[in-house]
Design a protein around this motif. Structure first.
Motif, mmCIF file in Angstrom:
data_model
loop_
_atom_site.group_PDB
_atom_site.id
_atom_site.type_symbol
_atom_site.label_atom_id
_atom_site.label_comp_id
_atom_site.label_asym_id
_atom_site.label_seq_id
_atom_site.Cartn_x
_atom_site.Cartn_y
_atom_site.Cartn_z
ATOM 1 N N HIS A 290 1.132 -1.125 -0.332
ATOM 2 C CA HIS A 290 0.418 0.093 -0.046
ATOM 3 C C HIS A 290 0.827 1.351 -0.275
ATOM 4 O O HIS A 290 0.787 2.254 -0.547
ATOM 5 C CB HIS A 290 -0.804 0.032 1.256
ATOM 6 C CG HIS A 290 -2.165 1.189 1.314
ATOM 7 N ND1 HIS A 290 -3.116 1.309 0.205
ATOM 8 C CD2 HIS A 290 -1.801 2.459 1.782
ATOM 9 C CE1 HIS A 290 -4.029 1.331 0.733
ATOM 10 N NE2 HIS A 290 -3.256 2.963 1.148
ATOM 11 N N PRO A 343 -2.392 0.312 13.366
ATOM 12 C CA PRO A 343 -2.808 1.795 12.921
ATOM 13 C C PRO A 343 -3.012 2.113 11.594
ATOM 14 O O PRO A 343 -4.043 2.543 11.453
ATOM 15 C CB PRO A 343 -2.010 2.528 13.641
ATOM 16 C CG PRO A 343 -1.574 1.879 14.911
ATOM 17 C CD PRO A 343 -1.486 0.255 14.441
ATOM 18 N N PHE A 344 -2.077 1.487 11.134
ATOM 19 C CA PHE A 344 -2.148 1.620 9.380
ATOM 20 C C PHE A 344 -2.842 0.453 8.604
ATOM 21 O O PHE A 344 -4.034 1.636 7.770
ATOM 22 C CB PHE A 344 -0.825 0.607 8.754
ATOM 23 C CG PHE A 344 0.007 1.754 7.435
ATOM 24 C CD1 PHE A 344 0.650 2.275 7.202
ATOM 25 C CD2 PHE A 344 -0.749 0.172 6.154
ATOM 26 C CE1 PHE A 344 0.720 2.826 5.579
ATOM 27 C CE2 PHE A 344 -0.595 0.710 4.992
ATOM 28 C CZ PHE A 344 1.005 1.920 4.569
ATOM 29 N N LEU A 346 -6.205 0.027 9.981
ATOM 30 C CA LEU A 346 -6.521 1.614 10.595
ATOM 31 C C LEU A 346 -6.859 2.694 9.644
ATOM 32 O O LEU A 346 -8.406 2.883 8.706
ATOM 33 C CB LEU A 346 -7.490 1.299 11.689
ATOM 34 C CG LEU A 346 -7.378 0.502 13.132
ATOM 35 C CD1 LEU A 346 -7.448 1.026 14.224
ATOM 36 C CD2 LEU A 346 -8.531 -0.041 12.795
ATOM 37 N N TRP A 347 -5.925 3.377 9.011
ATOM 38 C CA TRP A 347 -5.928 4.002 8.150
ATOM 39 C C TRP A 347 -6.842 4.022 6.728
ATOM 40 O O TRP A 347 -6.698 4.483 6.145
ATOM 41 C CB TRP A 347 -4.351 4.612 8.443
ATOM 42 C CG TRP A 347 -4.026 5.550 7.077
ATOM 43 C CD1 TRP A 347 -4.452 7.224 7.604
ATOM 44 C CD2 TRP A 347 -3.391 6.201 6.071
ATOM 45 N NE1 TRP A 347 -4.116 7.945 6.344
ATOM 46 C CE2 TRP A 347 -3.781 7.072 5.818
ATOM 47 C CE3 TRP A 347 -2.803 4.721 5.364
ATOM 48 C CZ2 TRP A 347 -2.424 7.904 4.650
ATOM 49 C CZ3 TRP A 347 -2.160 5.379 4.302
ATOM 50 C CH2 TRP A 347 -2.177 6.440 3.421
ATOM 51 N N ILE A 348 -5.897 2.412 6.571
ATOM 52 C CA ILE A 348 -6.210 2.413 5.454
ATOM 53 C C ILE A 348 -7.486 2.286 4.767
ATOM 54 O O ILE A 348 -8.271 3.101 4.354
ATOM 55 C CB ILE A 348 -5.441 1.206 4.556
ATOM 56 C CG1 ILE A 348 -4.267 0.723 4.448
ATOM 57 C CG2 ILE A 348 -5.995 0.380 3.413
ATOM 58 C CD1 ILE A 348 -3.101 0.377 4.438
ATOM 59 N N LEU A 350 -10.362 3.311 6.910
ATOM 60 C CA LEU A 350 -10.999 4.971 7.029
ATOM 61 C C LEU A 350 -10.969 5.640 5.288
ATOM 62 O O LEU A 350 -10.875 6.509 4.674
ATOM 63 C CB LEU A 350 -10.839 5.546 8.364
ATOM 64 C CG LEU A 350 -10.822 4.756 9.003
ATOM 65 C CD1 LEU A 350 -10.053 5.603 10.750
ATOM 66 C CD2 LEU A 350 -12.062 5.098 9.776
ATOM 67 N N ARG A 351 -9.505 6.054 4.981
ATOM 68 C CA ARG A 351 -9.386 6.705 4.220
ATOM 69 C C ARG A 351 -9.836 5.921 2.414
ATOM 70 O O ARG A 351 -10.909 6.569 1.761
ATOM 71 C CB ARG A 351 -8.020 6.752 3.538
ATOM 72 C CG ARG A 351 -7.243 7.308 2.609
ATOM 73 C CD ARG A 351 -5.683 7.056 2.377
ATOM 74 N NE ARG A 351 -5.524 7.950 1.157
ATOM 75 C CZ ARG A 351 -5.291 7.169 0.100
ATOM 76 N NH1 ARG A 351 -5.117 5.864 -0.749
ATOM 77 N NH2 ARG A 351 -4.060 8.673 -1.640
ATOM 78 N N VAL A 356 -10.787 9.882 6.094
ATOM 79 C CA VAL A 356 -9.600 10.740 6.248
ATOM 80 C C VAL A 356 -9.292 11.068 4.983
ATOM 81 O O VAL A 356 -9.530 10.635 4.469
ATOM 82 C CB VAL A 356 -8.600 9.937 7.105
ATOM 83 C CG1 VAL A 356 -9.505 9.497 9.007
ATOM 84 C CG2 VAL A 356 -8.278 8.711 6.593
ATOM 85 N N ASP A 357 -8.240 12.234 4.962
ATOM 86 C CA ASP A 357 -8.484 12.915 3.369
ATOM 87 C C ASP A 357 -6.558 12.857 3.608
ATOM 88 O O ASP A 357 -5.849 12.523 2.480
ATOM 89 C CB ASP A 357 -8.119 13.987 3.930
ATOM 90 C CG ASP A 357 -9.879 14.761 3.638
ATOM 91 O OD1 ASP A 357 -10.281 14.009 2.600
ATOM 92 O OD2 ASP A 357 -10.058 15.357 3.577
ATOM 93 N N MET A 358 -6.005 12.089 4.414
ATOM 94 C CA MET A 358 -4.692 12.181 4.177
ATOM 95 C C MET A 358 -4.061 10.803 3.575
ATOM 96 O O MET A 358 -5.055 9.678 3.367
ATOM 97 C CB MET A 358 -3.534 11.496 5.430
ATOM 98 C CG MET A 358 -4.242 13.403 6.939
ATOM 99 S SD MET A 358 -2.700 12.290 8.009
ATOM 100 C CE MET A 358 -1.786 12.174 8.259
#
Length: 358
Positions: A290, A343-344, A346-348, A350-351, A356-358
């Protein structure tokens, strides 16, 4: 006309990331070499790599302790970290291309579940083997059983999901989930009847580690991991075509079934061998591909190559952290990767949902 002469006609088209991918490859090679040097230099024994190299440069022989620490402990551990990290990362990229989902993981097809089940059987029931067989296998009974379990699971899934010479990826996914649950249940029964020593062994094996790397383990697992790493670049074009769907890939002249076969067998070999010698190490196959897609795009021609380099580097860095954080004791790498990968992941997620926009 003058304007035409000064137009950068030879400039790469917008969106062409090949130049960036090549530059990234050079950076990743440099990063991997630095990580390997750090892995060889850092350890609880206090043995200095630089002093050993200086002694060799002056023509002096190394002390027995230095030879044992550097040659028999740190070097096979470093090379094992490179091989396992590369194998897991490339397997993740291959699975994500096959399933057309960036959240896919080698565990989806049941390889990891089969390996874990084989290890559980060996640890809990290994004492029932005849003494001659136990003596012959020795410490390698768990890696051998883990690899056998991964391949048995792969063969079952392949047989279930293949009809008239065509493999259904969706059927393989669903069958992998079902068989994974079944092996988990049977493994749970075995864990329930295990004694305290066996439970401790199961716990540490499940957390993942390359601390027990030896030359014999490395030479046993390396051919399978290398074979997978060599085979996957040959299906890069096929994985790119599958991103458009199987029908579109077939119209493009891609042998879809051959691509599936190579991908499944390569992942089974790589992950089976990696899990057999290192235990359960998660998230490498999700995090690495990713990150590289964000940097160089989804073209598997570059993605697979750079995944091998970044996966190897990431696992070595995690291993170095595991040695330093509570030195002279060591944390299992699986814990370090869970702290990074959880955490990574979860970030993927949510993205992808646009939260999230990051």
């Amino acid at each position: 006309m003058a304007f035409a002469l000064h137009t950068p006609a030879a400039a790469p088209l917008e969106g062409d990331r090949s130049h960036r991918a090549h530059r990234l490859t050079l950076v990743l090679v440099g990063g991997l070499l630095l990580a390997m040097l750090a892995s060889l230099a850092i350890g609880a024994s206090g043995t200095s790599l630089w002093q050993a190299l200086w002694d060799l440069a002056r023509g002096e022989e190394l002390e027995l302790r230095e030879r044992v620490v550097l040659w028999d402990i740190r070097l096979p551990r470093t090379l094992m970290g490179v091989a396992v990290g590369a194998a897991l990362a490339v397997s993740g990229a291959t699975m994500q291309g096959l399933f057309r989902n960036p959240l896919a993981d080698p565990g989806l097809i049941g390889v990891s579940a089969g390996a874990a089940f084989g290890a559980i059987v060996a640890i809990v029931l290994g004492g029932l083997l005849p003494a001659a067989i136990s003596a012959a296998l020795g410490y390698y009974i768990v890696p051998i059983a883990a690899f056998a379990g991964s391949w048995a699971m792969t063969l079952i899934l392949y047989h279930v999901s293949t009809r008239k010479g065509r493999t259904s990826v969706a059927t393989m996914l669903l069958a992998g989930i079902g068989l994974g649950a079944l092996t988990g249940a049977v493994g749970g029964v075995l864990i329930y009847i295990a004694d305290d020593a066996q439970l401790r062994t199961l716990t540490f094996w499940g957390m993942g580690s390359i601390a027990g790397a030896t030359w014999s383990k490395l030479f046993a697992a390396l051919p399978l991991m290398l074979a997978a790493l060599i085979a996957t670049p040959f299906i890069a074009k096929g994985l790119n075509g599958l991103a458009l769907g199987e029908a579109a890939a077939s119209h493009m002249g891609i042998d879809v079934q051959r691509t599936k076969n190579v991908a499944i067998l390569a992942v089974a070999a790589a992950v089976g061998a990696a899990v057999a010698v290192s235990g359960g190490i998660g998230f490498v196959g999700i995090v690495v591909p990713h990150l590289l897609r964000l940097a160089v795009g989804p073209d598997h021609t570059y993605l697979l190559r750079n995944s091998a380099l970044l996966g190897a580097t990431l696992l070595l860095v995690a291993d170095i952290i595991s040695r330093m954080i509570i030195a002279p004791a060591e944390l299992p790498i699986g814990i370090i990767m869970a702290v990074i990968g959880g955490p990574f992941f979860l970030w993927i997620l949510l993205r992808r949902r646009g939260l999230v926009d990051m």
